[in-house]
Design a protein around this motif. Structure first.
Motif, PDB file in Angstrom:
ATOM      1  N   LEU A   1      32.411  31.940  48.432  1.00  0.00           N
ATOM      2  CA  LEU A   1      31.517  32.524  47.192  1.00  0.00           C
ATOM      3  C   LEU A   1      32.561  33.470  46.251  1.00  0.00           C
ATOM      4  CD1 LEU A   1      28.940  33.047  45.657  1.00  0.00           C
ATOM      5  CD2 LEU A   1      28.599  35.157  47.039  1.00  0.00           C
ATOM      6  N   LEU A   2      32.605  32.911  44.984  1.00  0.00           N
ATOM      7  CA  LEU A   2      33.413  33.425  44.132  1.00  0.00           C
ATOM      8  C   LEU A   2      32.430  34.376  43.060  1.00  0.00           C
ATOM      9  CD1 LEU A   2      35.793  30.601  42.730  1.00  0.00           C
ATOM     10  CD2 LEU A   2      36.028  32.149  44.479  1.00  0.00           C
ATOM     11  N   THR A   3      32.849  35.738  42.880  1.00  0.00           N
ATOM     12  CA  THR A   3      32.160  36.507  41.777  1.00  0.00           C
ATOM     13  C   THR A   3      33.012  37.135  40.877  1.00  0.00           C
ATOM     14  OG1 THR A   3      32.252  38.346  43.429  1.00  0.00           O
ATOM     15  CG2 THR A   3      30.384  37.074  43.805  1.00  0.00           C
ATOM     16  N   LYS A   4      32.577  37.150  39.885  1.00  0.00           N
ATOM     17  CA  LYS A   4      33.138  37.783  38.733  1.00  0.00           C
ATOM     18  C   LYS A   4      32.040  38.655  38.112  1.00  0.00           C
ATOM     19  CE  LYS A   4      36.276  38.698  35.360  1.00  0.00           C
ATOM     20  NZ  LYS A   4      37.134  39.635  35.457  1.00  0.00           N
ATOM     21  N   THR A   5      32.474  40.018  37.574  1.00  0.00           N
ATOM     22  CA  THR A   5      31.486  40.971  36.908  1.00  0.00           C
ATOM     23  C   THR A   5      31.997  40.951  35.739  1.00  0.00           C
ATOM     24  OG1 THR A   5      31.028  42.177  39.168  1.00  0.00           O
ATOM     25  CG2 THR A   5      30.635  43.283  37.117  1.00  0.00           C
TER      26      THR A   5
ATOM     27  N   ASN B   1      30.511  42.542  31.558  1.00  0.00           N
ATOM     28  CA  ASN B   1      29.918  43.448  31.113  1.00  0.00           C
ATOM     29  C   ASN B   1      28.211  43.427  31.278  1.00  0.00           C
ATOM     30  OD1 ASN B   1      32.204  44.936  30.334  1.00  0.00           O
ATOM     31  ND2 ASN B   1      32.325  44.187  28.294  1.00  0.00           N
ATOM     32  N   GLU B   2      27.850  42.444  30.926  1.00  0.00           N
ATOM     33  CA  GLU B   2      26.308  42.206  30.813  1.00  0.00           C
ATOM     34  C   GLU B   2      25.803  41.324  32.325  1.00  0.00           C
ATOM     35  OE1 GLU B   2      28.352  38.712  28.965  1.00  0.00           O
ATOM     36  OE2 GLU B   2      28.346  40.987  28.803  1.00  0.00           O
ATOM     37  N   HIS B   3      26.887  40.858  33.089  1.00  0.00           N
ATOM     38  CA  HIS B   3      26.000  39.913  34.174  1.00  0.00           C
ATOM     39  C   HIS B   3      27.430  39.712  35.005  1.00  0.00           C
ATOM     40  CE1 HIS B   3      28.001  36.762  31.912  1.00  0.00           C
ATOM     41  NE2 HIS B   3      28.214  36.287  32.943  1.00  0.00           N
ATOM     42  N   THR B   4      26.900  39.253  36.130  1.00  0.00           N
ATOM     43  CA  THR B   4      27.898  38.879  37.356  1.00  0.00           C
ATOM     44  C   THR B   4      27.854  37.180  37.501  1.00  0.00           C
ATOM     45  OG1 THR B   4      27.687  40.800  38.221  1.00  0.00           O
ATOM     46  CG2 THR B   4      28.563  39.098  39.525  1.00  0.00           C
ATOM     47  N   ALA B   5      28.996  36.777  37.454  1.00  0.00           N
ATOM     48  CA  ALA B   5      28.904  35.109  37.821  1.00  0.00           C
ATOM     49  C   ALA B   5      29.276  34.913  39.153  1.00  0.00           C
ATOM     50  CB  ALA B   5      29.990  34.622  36.831  1.00  0.00           C
ATOM     51  N   HIS B   6      28.103  34.123  39.794  1.00  0.00           N
ATOM     52  CA  HIS B   6      28.582  33.348  41.086  1.00  0.00           C
ATOM     53  C   HIS B   6      28.678  32.035  40.991  1.00  0.00           C
ATOM     54  CE1 HIS B   6      26.871  37.304  42.637  1.00  0.00           C
ATOM     55  NE2 HIS B   6      25.947  37.369  41.528  1.00  0.00           N
TER      56      HIS B   6
END
Length: 418
Positions: free
Chosen positions: A379-383, A385-390
């Motif tokens: 699982l890759l996550t990237k935060t 400013n307005e949302h977090t990508a999964h």
């Protein structure tokens, strides 16, 4: 055809002497220039000759042949470079001119029995050492490797002929050991009494090597052709005997080429010590080469911390941080590169930086945190400013590939050909 045999006629015909003079100059010069690391320590001794050829060959190509090429390319992974072919032409011309001059200056010579022995000795060691080296690398499974993850995903049409041959041979360790063992049998050439058996084996082996090199466009055509021709040359004194054995079915005695006699004990001892030293150096060289190559392969093939084939799933992700058409990603070797297959299955290499300790990965110029689930998915996550990508990387089962799954079977009611 009892040519160049100690037991043959005392005086050689003129055409035979001319052929020997040409062969002597050409074969020895070929071995010296295209030694390919065959003789132990020869690379250090031959440095002046190598530098000379690297100056002469480009000059000859441009000024005599009018042929231009990249002069920075000498002999590398390819043995069929422009440099190699032009050098071969130079050696052929040298042999022709040298044979002509030799014939004029030494026309009264009856035969070259002693020189023929030393020439065959140089050939025997050259062919044997080279094929033993090839054989050991196959036996230890170092020349052709088993299919990698990227190759398992590679469509047949994307393979080059050489890549297809390397993958075919590399797939089976048993096959590598078999053909490597046959190549090692060329060591019979190191002994005068077994030279016929050794040369017959190397003829068959060299033909197989040549066939792969020629028909799968492997750039070692020149050297493999030389191995075949040199092996045939060793059999020339025995052509009549071989014809009698294999065609006429007659019994014959295969006499080894007579070694020149030394009337001094110290000369015989010196020759024995020299032979023993060469063989010991070769054994040490091979041992060190195998250990060095295995270490190099292990370092080069160091697995990525995320080793595997993954299907990319980013449905519902806002603000795409990786291209939407990416479908598969392959982490294989820890070399800061990954293979991507998009929706059209087009391959592309992308840079990647993996921080295994910090559980971070930089891909497509974005840094993600990653988590490896118990099922192997990532699982890759990237935060932002307005949302977090999964982004989910779903691990694929490599064992499900037919090439990996299918094993040896004694009993097959029907051919399993897919």
């Amino acid at each position: 055809m009892n040519i160049l045999n100690e037991n043959g006629p005392e005086r050689w015909p003129a055409f035979r002497k001319l052929g020997f003079r040409f062969s002597f100059i050409f074969i020895l010069s070929f071995i010296l220039v295209f030694n390919n690391g065959t003789y132990p320590l020869y690379g250090y001794i031959s440095t002046p000759l190598t530098h000379f050829m690297q100056r002469l060959t480009p000059w000859f190509a441009e000024n005599i042949l009018g042929y231009s090429y990249d002069h920075s390319i000498f002999i590398n992974g390819s043995g069929d470079t422009s440099y190699a072919w032009v050098s071969l032409l130079i050696l052929l011309l040298l042999a022709l001119v040298g044979a002509a001059l030799w014939s004029i200056l030494d026309r009264r010579r009856a035969s070259y029995t002693s020189l023929f022995y030393w020439l065959t000795t140089a050939i025997r060691y050259y062919v044997a050492f080279m094929l033993i080296n090839y054989g050991l690398y196959k036996v230890f499974y170092m020349q052709m490797q088993p299919p990698r993850l990227t190759q398992l995903l590679q469509p047949l049409g994307e393979y080059s002929p050489m890549g297809l041959a390397w993958t075919y041979i590399g797939y089976s360790q048993g096959y590598n050991i078999l053909i490597g063992s046959v190549e090692i049998l060329s060591g019979l050439l190191l002994f005068r009494k077994t030279v016929v058996a050794g040369a017959l084996i190397t003829v068959a082996t060299s033909i197989n090597i040549m066939a792969v090199n020629y028909f799968y466009d492997v750039p070692v055509k020149m050297v493999s052709t030389a191995l075949l021709l040199f092996s045939i040359f060793l059999l020339l004194p025995y052509l009549k005997a071989l014809f009698a054995i294999f065609i006429s079915g007659k019994p014959v005695q295969l006499l080894p080429i007579q070694q020149p006699l030394f009337n001094k004990s110290w000369k015989r001892k010196s020759l024995f010590i020299a032979k023993l030293a060469v063989l010991l150096l070769f054994i040490v060289q091979q041992g060190m080469g195998i250990l060095s190559t295995k270490k190099m392969i292990a370092e080069y093939l160091t697995k990525s911390p995320l080793y595997g084939i993954y299907r990319i799933e980013q449905a519902g992700t806002q603000g795409k941080s990786i291209p939407e058409d990416w479908r598969l990603i392959v982490f294989e070797i820890d070399n800061n590169k990954v293979l991507i297959r998009n929706t059209d299955y087009t391959p592309q290499r992308e840079s990647v930086v993996i921080d295994a300790a910090g559980k971070k990965i930089t891909l497509n110029n974005y840094q993600f945190d990653y988590q490896i689930n118990p099922d192997g998915n990532i699982l890759l996550t990237k935060t932002f400013n307005e949302h977090t990508a999964h982004i989910k990387l779903i691990k694929q089962d490599v064992q499900a590939f037919e090439l990996i799954q299918r094993k040896f079977h004694w009993i097959q009611e029907y051919p399993y050909n897919r």
